[in-house]
Design an enzyme around this catalytic site. Structure first.
Site, PDB file in Angstrom:
ATOM      1  N   GLN A 156       8.436 -13.553  21.690  1.00 17.95           N
ATOM      2  CA  GLN A 156       8.111 -14.917  22.013  1.00 17.95           C
ATOM      3  C   GLN A 156       8.901 -15.844  20.961  1.00 17.95           C
ATOM      4  O   GLN A 156       8.261 -16.667  20.426  1.00 17.95           O
ATOM      5  CB  GLN A 156       6.644 -15.268  21.845  1.00 17.95           C
ATOM      6  CG  GLN A 156       5.865 -14.391  22.840  1.00 17.95           C
ATOM      7  CD  GLN A 156       4.353 -14.616  22.844  1.00 17.95           C
ATOM      8  OE1 GLN A 156       3.968 -15.764  23.107  1.00 17.95           O
ATOM      9  NE2 GLN A 156       3.568 -13.523  22.622  1.00 17.95           N
TER      10      GLN A 156
ATOM     11  N   VAL B   8       3.121   0.412   3.945  1.00 25.29           N
ATOM     12  CA  VAL B   8       2.452   1.315   5.157  1.00 25.29           C
ATOM     13  C   VAL B   8       1.000   0.490   5.434  1.00 25.29           C
ATOM     14  O   VAL B   8       0.366  -0.046   4.634  1.00 25.29           O
ATOM     15  CB  VAL B   8       2.294   2.677   4.931  1.00 25.29           C
ATOM     16  CG1 VAL B   8       3.757   3.449   4.947  1.00 25.29           C
ATOM     17  CG2 VAL B   8       1.661   2.711   3.637  1.00 25.29           C
ATOM     18  N   THR B   9       0.628   0.694   6.914  1.00 21.95           N
ATOM     19  CA  THR B   9       1.354   1.241   8.073  1.00 21.95           C
ATOM     20  C   THR B   9       1.832  -0.093   8.826  1.00 21.95           C
ATOM     21  O   THR B   9       1.125  -1.253   8.802  1.00 21.95           O
ATOM     22  CB  THR B   9       0.229   2.164   8.722  1.00 21.95           C
ATOM     23  OG1 THR B   9      -0.707   1.490   9.250  1.00 21.95           O
ATOM     24  CG2 THR B   9       0.020   3.526   7.914  1.00 21.95           C
TER      25      THR B   9
ATOM     26  N   CYS C  79      -1.976  -2.153   7.930  1.00 25.09           N
ATOM     27  CA  CYS C  79      -1.885  -3.461   7.003  1.00 25.09           C
ATOM     28  C   CYS C  79      -0.779  -4.060   6.959  1.00 25.09           C
ATOM     29  O   CYS C  79      -0.887  -5.331   6.271  1.00 25.09           O
ATOM     30  CB  CYS C  79      -2.043  -2.644   5.423  1.00 25.09           C
ATOM     31  SG  CYS C  79      -3.693  -2.003   5.230  1.00 25.09           S
TER      32      CYS C  79
ATOM     33  N   LYS D 137      -6.715  -4.802  -2.625  1.00 26.54           N
ATOM     34  CA  LYS D 137      -7.144  -5.462  -1.752  1.00 26.54           C
ATOM     35  C   LYS D 137      -8.325  -4.491  -1.043  1.00 26.54           C
ATOM     36  O   LYS D 137      -8.175  -3.310  -0.881  1.00 26.54           O
ATOM     37  CB  LYS D 137      -6.286  -5.720  -0.786  1.00 26.54           C
ATOM     38  CG  LYS D 137      -5.437  -4.898  -0.026  1.00 26.54           C
ATOM     39  CD  LYS D 137      -4.332  -5.113   0.627  1.00 26.54           C
ATOM     40  CE  LYS D 137      -3.346  -4.358   1.446  1.00 26.54           C
ATOM     41  NZ  LYS D 137      -4.026  -3.644   2.410  1.00 26.54           N
TER      42      LYS D 137
ATOM     43  N   ASP E 295       0.677  -1.385   0.220  1.00 24.97           N
ATOM     44  CA  ASP E 295      -0.091   0.019   0.176  1.00 24.97           C
ATOM     45  C   ASP E 295       0.897   1.457  -0.115  1.00 24.97           C
ATOM     46  O   ASP E 295       0.480   2.410   0.690  1.00 24.97           O
ATOM     47  CB  ASP E 295      -0.977  -0.114   1.060  1.00 24.97           C
ATOM     48  CG  ASP E 295      -1.757  -1.135   1.299  1.00 24.97           C
ATOM     49  OD1 ASP E 295      -1.924  -1.845   0.372  1.00 24.97           O
ATOM     50  OD2 ASP E 295      -2.676  -1.248   2.194  1.00 24.97           O
TER      51      ASP E 295
ATOM     52  N   LYS F 242      -7.436  -4.708   4.946  1.00 27.52           N
ATOM     53  CA  LYS F 242      -6.455  -4.325   5.636  1.00 27.52           C
ATOM     54  C   LYS F 242      -5.299  -5.452   5.291  1.00 27.52           C
ATOM     55  O   LYS F 242      -4.152  -5.176   4.757  1.00 27.52           O
ATOM     56  CB  LYS F 242      -6.244  -3.938   6.967  1.00 27.52           C
ATOM     57  CG  LYS F 242      -7.177  -3.058   7.402  1.00 27.52           C
ATOM     58  CD  LYS F 242      -6.997  -1.787   6.991  1.00 27.52           C
ATOM     59  CE  LYS F 242      -8.110  -0.359   7.314  1.00 27.52           C
ATOM     60  NZ  LYS F 242      -8.007   0.748   6.289  1.00 27.52           N
TER      61      LYS F 242
ATOM     62  N   GLU G 161      -4.541  -0.860  -1.027  1.00 27.71           N
ATOM     63  CA  GLU G 161      -5.873  -0.947  -0.653  1.00 27.71           C
ATOM     64  C   GLU G 161      -6.787   0.009  -1.377  1.00 27.71           C
ATOM     65  O   GLU G 161      -6.397   1.256  -1.686  1.00 27.71           O
ATOM     66  CB  GLU G 161      -5.635  -0.499   0.761  1.00 27.71           C
ATOM     67  CG  GLU G 161      -7.225  -0.316   1.774  1.00 27.71           C
ATOM     68  CD  GLU G 161      -6.998   0.026   3.214  1.00 27.71           C
ATOM     69  OE1 GLU G 161      -5.789   0.039   3.485  1.00 27.71           O
ATOM     70  OE2 GLU G 161      -8.003   0.111   3.814  1.00 27.71           O
TER      71      GLU G 161
HETATM   72  N1  TIU Z   1      -2.592   0.539   4.525  1.00 33.89           N
HETATM   73  C1  TIU Z   1      -2.953   0.757   5.632  1.00 33.89           C
HETATM   74  O1  TIU Z   1      -2.021   0.475   6.460  1.00 33.89           O
HETATM   75  N2  TIU Z   1      -4.149   1.241   5.536  1.00 33.89           N
HETATM   76  C2  TIU Z   1      -4.689   2.111   6.806  1.00 33.89           C
HETATM   77  O2  TIU Z   1      -5.728   2.506   6.616  1.00 33.89           O
HETATM   78  N3  TIU Z   1      -3.782   2.234   7.780  1.00 33.89           N
HETATM   79  C3  TIU Z   1      -3.812   3.279   8.663  1.00 33.89           C
HETATM   80  O3  TIU Z   1      -2.906   3.081   9.464  1.00 33.89           O
HETATM   81  N4  TIU Z   1      -4.807   4.030   8.680  1.00 33.89           N
END
Ligand code: TIU
Length: 236
Positions: free
Chosen positions: A207, A162-163, A167, A134, A29, A137, A77
């Site tokens: 862990q 990210v992030t 995701c 997709k 993403d 997430k 996304e």
């Molecule tokens: N790609 C992804 O992480 N989508 C999000 O909506 N991330 C947020 O941190 N909002």
């Protein structure tokens, strides 16, 4: 040049044995909607500048992966223009007027085909690289990602993008349950929240590596170079 031999990457909680032909670089993403002002990330109230630090390290890793002829896959996304793949629960979140599908300076927020939905120019996919669209997430839910990886006999993933705690984390968890070994380079993932970035990485390697391994791009590039040098030495 292809680097076929397994090579150990220094990582936490312990070394990751990379088998280059069986390892895909997965870039999650890295879209304008999350990384540029006026997109979906900013509409959620976030400072997007914090995410941009991941671009250059991913660019280096991507260049190396391509130079070695290894598998690269990207995800985005986003939702269909008619929003038929957008659950009401996801649509309702956020402020009225700044929700998914609402108009913004880069087109409709988080809608496929809009300017904001595109991957940032530094990381534009090549025509032969798989791009997974997709709606959620996680990159495995409601997508062909698992089938695309299986077809290429991929068993390991370097997960970037990210992030970190949203995701990337959801995808690492999904991948782990499907039997993939995941390595996350800490400088190639980013979050709007530094404390959640740190916690996300800590959770992956806790862990004994409950979800996977954590390393960084320099250590991965170093290992890849060693594999290439070892191969070249044997060939001469
Ligand atoms: N790609 C992804 O992480 N989508 C999000 O909506 N991330 C947020 O941190 N909002």
């Amino acid at each position: 040049m292809r680097a076929p031999n397994p090579v150990k990457i220094s990582a936490e909680p312990y070394g990751f044995v990379l088998t280059p032909p069986a390892c895909a670089l997965l870039i999650i993403d890295m879209q304008r909607d999350f990384l540029e002002p006026g997109g979906f990330g900013e509409a959620l109230g976030n400072d997007v500048s914090l995410l941009r630090r991941a671009i250059a390290p991913i660019e280096y890793l991507l260049a190396a992966w391509r130079a070695h002829g290894l598998t690269v896959m990207h995800t985005r996304e986003g939702h269909r223009p008619d929003l038929s793949d957008l659950p009401l629960s996801k649509h309702r979140r956020g402020q009225a007027g700044r929700r998914i599908g609402d108009p913004g300076p880069m087109g409709r927020l988080l809608v496929r085909g809009e300017i904001g939905h595109a991957i940032v120019p530094q990381l534009t996919p090549l025509p032969d690289e798989v791009v997974i669209d997709k709606p959620g997430k996680g990159a495995f839910w409601a997508t062909d990602l698992h089938a695309e990886l299986q077809e290429r006999h991929i068993t390991q993933l370097i997960v970037t993008g990210v992030t970190t705690e949203v995701c990337v984390h959801t995808t690492v968890r999904e991948a782990n349950d499907r039997g993939y070994d995941c390595l996350v380079p800490s400088d190639c993932v980013a979050s709007y929240f530094p404390e959640l970035h740190a916690a996300g990485l800590a959770m992956i390697k806790a862990q004994g590596g409950i979800f996977g391994w954590v390393s960084d791009s320099a250590r991965i590039l170093h290992a890849l170079d060693s594999a290439r040098v070892a191969t070249a030495t044997r060939e001469t």
